[in-house]
Design a protein around this motif. Sequence first.
Motif, PDB file in Angstrom:
ATOM      1  N   GLU A   1       3.624  -2.398  -5.062  1.00  0.00           N
ATOM      2  CA  GLU A   1       2.396  -3.203  -5.020  1.00  0.00           C
ATOM      3  C   GLU A   1       2.362  -4.155  -6.214  1.00  0.00           C
ATOM      4  O   GLU A   1       2.661  -3.770  -7.339  1.00  0.00           O
ATOM      5  CB  GLU A   1       1.183  -2.269  -5.077  1.00  0.00           C
ATOM      6  CG  GLU A   1      -0.134  -2.974  -4.938  1.00  0.00           C
ATOM      7  CD  GLU A   1      -1.307  -2.002  -4.965  1.00  0.00           C
ATOM      8  OE1 GLU A   1      -2.406  -2.457  -5.324  1.00  0.00           O
ATOM      9  OE2 GLU A   1      -1.124  -0.811  -4.673  1.00  0.00           O
ATOM     10  N   VAL A   2       1.986  -5.412  -5.963  1.00  0.00           N
ATOM     11  CA  VAL A   2       1.859  -6.397  -7.033  1.00  0.00           C
ATOM     12  C   VAL A   2       0.637  -6.041  -7.871  1.00  0.00           C
ATOM     13  O   VAL A   2      -0.459  -5.876  -7.348  1.00  0.00           O
ATOM     14  CB  VAL A   2       1.732  -7.825  -6.465  1.00  0.00           C
ATOM     15  CG1 VAL A   2       1.497  -8.829  -7.577  1.00  0.00           C
ATOM     16  CG2 VAL A   2       2.961  -8.196  -5.649  1.00  0.00           C
ATOM     17  N   MET A   3       0.847  -5.919  -9.178  1.00  0.00           N
ATOM     18  CA  MET A   3      -0.237  -5.529 -10.082  1.00  0.00           C
ATOM     19  C   MET A   3      -0.752  -6.702 -10.927  1.00  0.00           C
ATOM     20  O   MET A   3      -1.899  -6.703 -11.333  1.00  0.00           O
ATOM     21  CB  MET A   3       0.232  -4.411 -11.011  1.00  0.00           C
ATOM     22  CG  MET A   3       0.744  -3.180 -10.264  1.00  0.00           C
ATOM     23  SD  MET A   3      -0.493  -2.421  -9.210  1.00  0.00           S
ATOM     24  CE  MET A   3      -1.548  -1.685 -10.426  1.00  0.00           C
TER      25      MET A   3
ATOM     26  N   ARG B   1      -3.030 -12.556 -14.910  1.00  0.00           N
ATOM     27  CA  ARG B   1      -4.250 -11.846 -14.479  1.00  0.00           C
ATOM     28  C   ARG B   1      -3.870 -10.638 -13.641  1.00  0.00           C
ATOM     29  O   ARG B   1      -2.836 -10.620 -12.969  1.00  0.00           O
ATOM     30  CB  ARG B   1      -5.191 -12.773 -13.722  1.00  0.00           C
ATOM     31  CG  ARG B   1      -4.718 -13.176 -12.357  1.00  0.00           C
ATOM     32  CD  ARG B   1      -5.749 -14.086 -11.671  1.00  0.00           C
ATOM     33  NE  ARG B   1      -5.304 -14.456 -10.362  1.00  0.00           N
ATOM     34  CZ  ARG B   1      -5.666 -13.827  -9.244  1.00  0.00           C
ATOM     35  NH1 ARG B   1      -6.509 -12.833  -9.278  1.00  0.00           N
ATOM     36  NH2 ARG B   1      -5.200 -14.225  -8.080  1.00  0.00           N
ATOM     37  N   ASP B   2      -4.710  -9.624 -13.698  1.00  0.00           N
ATOM     38  CA  ASP B   2      -4.528  -8.434 -12.893  1.00  0.00           C
ATOM     39  C   ASP B   2      -4.893  -8.747 -11.439  1.00  0.00           C
ATOM     40  O   ASP B   2      -5.805  -9.511 -11.173  1.00  0.00           O
ATOM     41  CB  ASP B   2      -5.411  -7.295 -13.390  1.00  0.00           C
ATOM     42  CG  ASP B   2      -4.946  -6.760 -14.728  1.00  0.00           C
ATOM     43  OD1 ASP B   2      -3.774  -6.967 -15.078  1.00  0.00           O
ATOM     44  OD2 ASP B   2      -5.765  -6.146 -15.440  1.00  0.00           O
ATOM     45  N   ILE B   3      -4.192  -8.133 -10.506  1.00  0.00           N
ATOM     46  CA  ILE B   3      -4.432  -8.339  -9.087  1.00  0.00           C
ATOM     47  C   ILE B   3      -5.208  -7.151  -8.499  1.00  0.00           C
ATOM     48  O   ILE B   3      -5.515  -7.129  -7.352  1.00  0.00           O
ATOM     49  CB  ILE B   3      -3.101  -8.504  -8.326  1.00  0.00           C
ATOM     50  CG1 ILE B   3      -2.270  -9.625  -8.909  1.00  0.00           C
ATOM     51  CG2 ILE B   3      -3.293  -8.735  -6.853  1.00  0.00           C
ATOM     52  CD1 ILE B   3      -2.721 -11.004  -8.526  1.00  0.00           C
ATOM     53  N   ARG B   4      -5.499  -6.179  -9.261  1.00  0.00           N
ATOM     54  CA  ARG B   4      -6.136  -4.965  -8.739  1.00  0.00           C
ATOM     55  C   ARG B   4      -7.562  -5.169  -8.341  1.00  0.00           C
ATOM     56  O   ARG B   4      -8.311  -5.931  -8.639  1.00  0.00           O
ATOM     57  CB  ARG B   4      -6.092  -3.849  -9.781  1.00  0.00           C
ATOM     58  CG  ARG B   4      -4.676  -3.520 -10.141  1.00  0.00           C
ATOM     59  CD  ARG B   4      -4.669  -2.532 -11.244  1.00  0.00           C
ATOM     60  NE  ARG B   4      -4.015  -3.258 -12.352  1.00  0.00           N
ATOM     61  CZ  ARG B   4      -3.929  -2.821 -13.555  1.00  0.00           C
ATOM     62  NH1 ARG B   4      -4.476  -1.706 -13.891  1.00  0.00           N
ATOM     63  NH2 ARG B   4      -3.305  -3.480 -14.467  1.00  0.00           N
TER      64      ARG B   4
END
Length: 92
Positions: free
Chosen positions: A5-7, A89-92
């Motif tokens: 998963e991209v984080m 930036r975070d993708i979560r």
Amino acid sequence: MQNGEVMEQFTIVIAIELGFEDARSDIHRMIPRFRNEMYKTLYSLVTFRRLGLELPDIEIFKKRLLQVAHRVGSKELIKNLLIQQAFKRDIR
């Protein structure tokens, strides 16, 4: 990526300073190769870092990307690069 998963996402905006006005058509033809080489270099600069750390000094990015630009084009064709934006930036 973590567990597939991209984080995080890294964004960089670059402007190219041309060595001469007529270089636009030459640069336009080189865009696919130029992008490919830039992406490979950025990937190597960003992915070695551990999650959550800040970006390295932007001058490191500029120096490496300018080397790529000169290798793909030439020092006469591409005078300089300007890093207009760089952020993570975070993708979560």
